[in-house]
Enzyme design. Structure first.
Site, PDB file in Angstrom:
ATOM      1  N   CYS A  30       0.815  -1.207   0.000  1.00 19.27           N
ATOM      2  CA  CYS A  30       0.000   0.000   0.000  1.00 19.27           C
ATOM      3  C   CYS A  30       0.854   1.265   0.000  1.00 19.27           C
ATOM      4  O   CYS A  30       1.987   1.250   0.474  1.00 19.27           O
ATOM      5  CB  CYS A  30      -0.881   0.022   1.238  1.00 19.27           C
ATOM      6  N   ARG A  52       5.331   0.137  -6.236  1.00 21.69           N
ATOM      7  CA  ARG A  52       5.342  -0.684  -5.024  1.00 21.69           C
ATOM      8  C   ARG A  52       4.381  -1.862  -5.116  1.00 21.69           C
ATOM      9  O   ARG A  52       4.455  -2.777  -4.319  1.00 21.69           O
ATOM     10  CB  ARG A  52       4.954   0.182  -3.823  1.00 21.69           C
ATOM     11  N   TRP A  74      -2.932  -2.600  -1.560  1.00 21.70           N
ATOM     12  CA  TRP A  74      -2.531  -3.972  -1.908  1.00 21.70           C
ATOM     13  C   TRP A  74      -3.367  -4.852  -0.995  1.00 21.70           C
ATOM     14  O   TRP A  74      -3.161  -4.869   0.216  1.00 21.70           O
ATOM     15  CB  TRP A  74      -1.030  -4.128  -1.661  1.00 21.70           C
ATOM     16  N   ASN A 126      -1.850   2.168   5.863  1.00 22.13           N
ATOM     17  CA  ASN A 126      -0.973   1.043   5.500  1.00 22.13           C
ATOM     18  C   ASN A 126      -0.753   0.216   6.760  1.00 22.13           C
ATOM     19  O   ASN A 126      -0.603   0.784   7.844  1.00 22.13           O
ATOM     20  CB  ASN A 126       0.397   1.539   5.026  1.00 22.13           C
ATOM     21  N   GLY A 127      -0.651  -1.097   6.602  1.00 23.14           N
ATOM     22  CA  GLY A 127      -0.425  -1.949   7.781  1.00 23.14           C
ATOM     23  C   GLY A 127      -1.654  -2.785   8.067  1.00 23.14           C
ATOM     24  O   GLY A 127      -2.571  -2.870   7.246  1.00 23.14           O
ATOM     25  N   GLU A 142      19.043 -16.542  -7.646  1.00 20.13           N
ATOM     26  CA  GLU A 142      18.604 -15.199  -8.002  1.00 20.13           C
ATOM     27  C   GLU A 142      18.128 -15.155  -9.461  1.00 20.13           C
ATOM     28  O   GLU A 142      17.126 -14.509  -9.775  1.00 20.13           O
ATOM     29  CB  GLU A 142      19.750 -14.199  -7.745  1.00 20.13           C
ATOM     30  N   LYS A 176      14.389 -14.029 -10.601  1.00 17.71           N
ATOM     31  CA  LYS A 176      14.114 -12.948 -11.568  1.00 17.71           C
ATOM     32  C   LYS A 176      13.192 -13.455 -12.663  1.00 17.71           C
ATOM     33  O   LYS A 176      12.228 -12.797 -13.029  1.00 17.71           O
ATOM     34  CB  LYS A 176      15.405 -12.431 -12.224  1.00 17.71           C
ATOM     35  N   GLU A 198       9.536 -14.179 -11.369  1.00 16.36           N
ATOM     36  CA  GLU A 198       8.690 -13.064 -10.913  1.00 16.36           C
ATOM     37  C   GLU A 198       8.248 -12.160 -12.045  1.00 16.36           C
ATOM     38  O   GLU A 198       7.183 -11.575 -11.978  1.00 16.36           O
ATOM     39  CB  GLU A 198       9.345 -12.267  -9.772  1.00 16.36           C
ATOM     40  N   HIS A 219      19.373 -35.448  -7.416  1.00 15.79           N
ATOM     41  CA  HIS A 219      18.746 -36.005  -6.216  1.00 15.79           C
ATOM     42  C   HIS A 219      17.231 -35.809  -6.236  1.00 15.79           C
ATOM     43  O   HIS A 219      16.582 -35.880  -5.202  1.00 15.79           O
ATOM     44  CB  HIS A 219      19.354 -35.369  -4.964  1.00 15.79           C
ATOM     45  N   LYS A 224       6.773  -3.901  -3.925  1.00 12.48           N
ATOM     46  CA  LYS A 224       8.178  -3.533  -3.847  1.00 12.48           C
ATOM     47  C   LYS A 224       8.712  -3.636  -2.427  1.00 12.48           C
ATOM     48  O   LYS A 224       9.824  -4.073  -2.199  1.00 12.48           O
ATOM     49  CB  LYS A 224       8.357  -2.115  -4.394  1.00 12.48           C
TER      50      LYS A 224
HETATM   51  C1  F6R Z   1      12.781  -9.706  -5.836  1.00 14.81           C
HETATM   52  C2  F6R Z   1      12.629  -8.732  -4.770  1.00 14.81           C
HETATM   53  C3  F6R Z   1      12.248  -9.214  -3.416  1.00 14.81           C
HETATM   54  C4  F6R Z   1      12.958  -8.393  -2.343  1.00 14.81           C
HETATM   55  C5  F6R Z   1      12.453  -8.777  -0.952  1.00 14.81           C
HETATM   56  C6  F6R Z   1      13.210  -8.047   0.129  1.00 14.81           C
HETATM   57  O1  F6R Z   1      13.176  -9.105  -7.020  1.00 14.81           O
HETATM   58  O2  F6R Z   1      12.775  -7.559  -4.978  1.00 14.81           O
HETATM   59  O3  F6R Z   1      12.502 -10.571  -3.267  1.00 14.81           O
HETATM   60  O4  F6R Z   1      14.336  -8.617  -2.451  1.00 14.81           O
HETATM   61  O5  F6R Z   1      11.096  -8.486  -0.862  1.00 14.81           O
HETATM   62  O6  F6R Z   1      13.096  -6.679  -0.018  1.00 14.81           O
HETATM   63  P1  F6R Z   1      14.115  -5.690   0.664  1.00 14.81           P
HETATM   64  O7  F6R Z   1      15.443  -5.894   0.033  1.00 14.81           O
HETATM   65  O8  F6R Z   1      13.567  -4.329   0.388  1.00 14.81           O
HETATM   66  O9  F6R Z   1      14.136  -6.028   2.118  1.00 14.81           O
END
Ligand code: F6R
Length: 613
Positions: free
Chosen positions: A2, A27, A79, A105-106, A486, A490, A493, A509, A608
């Site tokens: 949010c 976000r 959100w 928010n929250g 990673e 990527k 997502e 395995h 985000k």
């Molecule tokens: C993936 C991504 C998320 C963040 C995770 C932690 O591309 O962005 O997996 O890495 O939500 O977020 P931060 O780094 O802001 O604590």
């Protein structure tokens, strides 16, 4: 997650608020809403879906004169948590009288019991949200002083909140408060902007006050009065953001993600600048606030994070053990505090978070502090909650990361971890010569990453061969194992292809059962320890018909020929190579997602900054 924007000043509030919401779109959200004050009347517009839809609705419903008159308002991107993303569940929510509007928010954890109490007193609720309950509670507490009403209501709630509250009876102010969900207040010239993220403030001012937990502020067009929830004034300093608003624009790129991938040579340069000492062969990370003696006493490094930041921590784990000879381990931040971790004063806990607001990482930081560990953070967002609560740490200086999928933050996290490992290593077994050699490797990173980015067009062509698959496997060994994780994250997502990262040895395995003719296996086969073994693992995949995309060291044509497709990674230290290798996989994921027509910067369901546990 949010987003909140509030505005009080001299401009058209609706325009400022909707532009602010656009800045927060990255976000992740699924509905939006706005309330503005037209003289002594609140007018509200809400819409499921994008901010553009809300903007169309507000402009269709509200007369131009009304829009011009209204210079105060609050707005929100939601959100969905409690109830689906419908118009009725979107914020702002009103109290029973309709005179008070709230964005939040929250999560109000005890909203059910408050709701049934209020229902018993004749309140009717339209939405399924926890927020509407708080709006009604504030309304019930309001005896002519909105500030006091918000304080009284907040004393009754359990949970987290960042809120902005507007009352048609007190049109000269907005009340804002936080507990566990960030609020920043931008101080302009005759105008004040409240936001959950400074991106929405940048266009107006660089001067910002960050609220701490349990702060509540009375905000007018030309004043900010911060108090605690017992009405005791508190002093909060004004911070200078020092962020160029242009840094938050797309700058000619089709997507923020592509821009941010291309920014990595500069971002890494900024993360490294002034932090390497080629005379002593070490790094200078003043924010760590540690003397060599304190560093020498550290017995263990515990790295905490979620998602991409967790993967950066996994690379760090290899670096601390390899360079600094120090026992190191990575823990998923969400799990950390529930497992009652064993920590002491000789443990260095490093919380890794791009946003500095991730609820799980923040909770883990608090737990580590309780246990008396030496806690520091590695954040990108300056002034974020984790950065402030740890008090010491190293900023990434990657610049604003707008795309939901993290790219430049990851590579900057890894480079800072390498510099931390170098610093600790110099206090242990690393000689001056070794230190200088490694510092030179780090220094060369912007150029190495630039060489990968030059292959962008080729990577786009390769990606075209991988767009029709619904599954993909990424494999690596040693420090390239977290790179495989990673790379898979990527791809999944942003392209919605089901992708999994595995240690290359682990495939046989179990997961190898899933390989079929044409299943993509992205293998990190650079010149790093264990390369021969990974070549063997690749043969196992080929024998089952997999299509192999290899990451291969520049000049290693013999290895490249064993792959169906190859991307070249500059020759460098294996730990340093994790960064250019990740950049190659970012570009690969980007182009696959682009060719599949995905909404790259705001993938479905993602946010985000994940501010709920
Ligand atoms: C993936 C991504 C998320 C963040 C995770 C932690 O591309 O962005 O997996 O890495 O939500 O977020 P931060 O780094 O802001 O604590």
């Amino acid at each position: 997650m949010c987003g909140i924007v509030g505005y009080i000043g001299k401009a058209e509030a609706a325009t400022v608020l909707i532009n602010g919401l656009r800045r927060l779109e990255y976000r992740g959200y699924d509905s939006a809403g706005i309330a503005i004050l037209d003289d002594d009347r609140l007018v509200v517009a809400k819409a499921p879906g994008k901010v553009a839809r809300l903007s169309d609705k507000a402009h269709a419903d509200w007369a131009p004169e009304l829009l011009q008159r209204a210079c105060t308002g609050i707005a929100h991107t939601r959100w969905a948590t409690h109830g689906p993303p419908t118009e009725v569940n979107a914020h702002p929510h009103l109290d029973k009288s309709g005179n008070i509007a709230l964005v939040h928010n929250g999560i109000i954890e005890n909203y059910r019991s408050i709701r049934s109490r209020l229902e018993g007193r004749g309140h009717f609720f339209y939405s399924e949200t926890d927020t509407e309950v708080l709006a009604h509670l504030i309304g019930e507490c309001d005896k002519g002083d909105l500030f006091q009403a918000v304080c009284d209501a907040l004393h009754q709630v359990v949970g987290t909140f960042g809120i902005a509250v507007l009352s048609s009876h007190e049109p000269d102010r907005i009340i804002t408060a936080r507990r566990g969900s960030p609020i920043a207040i931008g101080i302009g010239d005759g105008e004040t902007i409240i936001a959950s993220d400074v991106s929405a403030i940048l266009a107006h001012t660089q001067r910002v006050i960050y609220l701490n937990d349990d702060d509540i502020a009375i905000v007018t067009a030309d004043s900010v009065d911060v108090r605690d929830l017992h009405n005791v004034p508190v002093t909060r300093e004004i911070a200078e953001l020092g962020i160029d608003p242009a840094a938050a624009e797309k700058g000619g790129f089709e997507h923020y993600m592509l821009k941010e991938i291309h920014e990595q040579p500069d971002a890494l340069g900024n993360a490294i600048r002034g932090r390497l000492d080629f005379n002593l062969g070490t790094s200078m990370l003043a924010g760590m606030g540690t003397s060599p003696r304190e560093l020498a006493e550290i017995g263990r490094v515990v790295l905490l994070g979620c998602g991409t930041s967790l993967h950066a921590g996994l690379v760090g784990e290899y670096a601390f053990e390899d360079l600094a000879d120090i026992h190191s381990e990575v823990q998923q931040a969400a799990e950390f505090r529930y497992r009652n971790p064993i920590l002491g004063s000789r443990d260095l806990v490093v919380a890794i978070s791009q946003s500095g607001e991730t609820a799980d990482t923040l909770a883990a930081v608090r737990e580590a502090n309780q246990k008396g560990a030496f806690v520091m953070s590695l954040c990108n967002v300056v002034g974020s909650t984790i950065a402030r609560e740890t008090g010491r740490g190293v900023y990434l200086h990657a610049g604003p990361e707008i795309s939901v999928a993290s790219t430049k933050a990851f590579t900057c996290q890894v480079v800072v971890l390498l510099m931390m490992a170098l610093k600790l290593g110099r206090g242990r077994r690393f000689s001056r010569e070794d230190g200088i050699k490694f510092a030179r490797e780090i220094e060369s990173l912007p150029a190495l990453v630039g060489r990968v980015i030059l292959q962008n067009e080729r990577i786009a062509q390769i990606a075209a061969e991988y767009t029709n698959n619904e599954h993909a496997f990424f494999i690596g060994r040693g420090p390239m194992y977290p790179v495989a994780l990673e790379g898979a994250l990527k791809l999944k997502e942003i392209s919605y292809i089901h992708a999994e990262g595995y240690h290359a040895a682990e495939l046989k395995h179990g997961p190898i059962a899933l390989l079929q003719a044409g299943t993509p296996v992205i293998a990190i086969a650079c010149d790093v320890p264990g390369k021969d073994k990974i070549l063997g693992n690749i043969e196992e995949c080929c024998a089952r018909g997999a299509r192999i995309l290899g990451l291969v060291t520049e000049g290693d044509y013999a290895t490249a020929e064993r792959m169906h497709d190859a991307i070249f990674i500059p020759r460098c230290h294996p730990l340093v190579a994790t960064i250019p290798a990740t950049v190659a996989l970012q570009l690969f994921a980007y182009h696959v997602a682009r060719l599949r027509g995905c909404e790259i910067d705001q993938p479905r369901n993602l946010a985000k900054s994940v501010t709920v546990e």
